[in-house]
Design a protein around this motif. Sequence first.
Motif, short mmCIF file in Angstrom:
data_model
loop_
_atom_site.label_atom_id
_atom_site.label_comp_id
_atom_site.label_asym_id
_atom_site.label_seq_id
_atom_site.Cartn_x
_atom_site.Cartn_y
_atom_site.Cartn_z
N GLU A 92 0.80 -1.23 0.05
CA GLU A 92 0.25 0.17 -0.23
C GLU A 92 0.92 0.74 0.02
OE1 GLU A 92 -2.87 0.15 3.29
OE2 GLU A 92 -3.88 -2.27 2.46
N ASP A 93 1.92 1.31 0.62
CA ASP A 93 3.44 2.85 0.50
C ASP A 93 3.53 2.78 -0.36
OD1 ASP A 93 2.24 3.36 3.36
OD2 ASP A 93 4.04 1.92 4.29
N ARG B 44 1.07 4.09 -2.69
CA ARG B 44 1.06 5.54 -3.07
C ARG B 44 2.29 6.81 -3.58
NH1 ARG B 44 -2.64 4.01 1.34
NH2 ARG B 44 -1.21 3.88 2.98
N GLU C 194 -6.64 10.69 -1.20
CA GLU C 194 -6.78 9.38 -0.23
C GLU C 194 -6.33 8.61 -0.99
OE1 GLU C 194 -11.25 9.70 -0.02
OE2 GLU C 194 -11.28 11.71 1.04
N ASP C 195 -7.19 6.55 -0.90
CA ASP C 195 -6.59 5.74 -1.37
C ASP C 195 -6.96 6.14 -3.16
OD1 ASP C 195 -5.65 5.18 0.86
OD2 ASP C 195 -7.71 4.03 1.40
N GLY C 196 -6.78 7.00 -3.35
CA GLY C 196 -7.00 6.88 -4.85
C GLY C 196 -6.20 7.82 -5.42
N ARG D 296 -12.10 6.16 -6.23
CA ARG D 296 -12.50 5.74 -5.43
C ARG D 296 -12.50 3.80 -5.89
NH1 ARG D 296 -13.06 10.19 -1.78
NH2 ARG D 296 -14.81 10.99 -2.04
#
Length: 157
Positions: free
Chosen positions: A11-12, A15, A46-48, A141
């Motif tokens: 996940e990092d 990003r 955010e995450d997108g 998203r």
Amino acid sequence: MSRRDQIRMTEDEVREYFDEQKVINVASIGPNGRPHLAPLWYYPHEDGVATWTYATSQKAKNLQRLPEATVLVEDGDSYEKLRGISMEADVQLVEDTAEVTRMGITLMQRYAGAKPGDPVPDQLRSFIEGQAPKRIGLIFRPTKVVSWDHTKLGGSY
């Protein structure tokens, strides 16, 4: 461990990858049922990711009809250097002019090399304020993320 597991980004890393890249390719479904593909500048959100586009564009019309898309970001000029992210996403359309203005400023500041929170030059603000009424914001998203980083294989495949 499978090769697929070896090349998947954390996940990092996803990003960080979104932070360093500049262009997304957005696939929406056109009125004829076929994919419509368009490149766009973006910024991480955010995450997108988020961006803006002309409200009358084909991609905007497609996303108003069906607010779902697949987003692709990739780089690498040889197999062992391929990196990328494919993201299925629900799309939030933003029509509030003040928010679209803020999104446009964020986007253009990023491409001008400014850091978040840097002052916005008056000329840029004026330009964005003139553009915003003609545009909509798009927030992607993620519902599914697939990533690959072939550099993790150390040159073998």
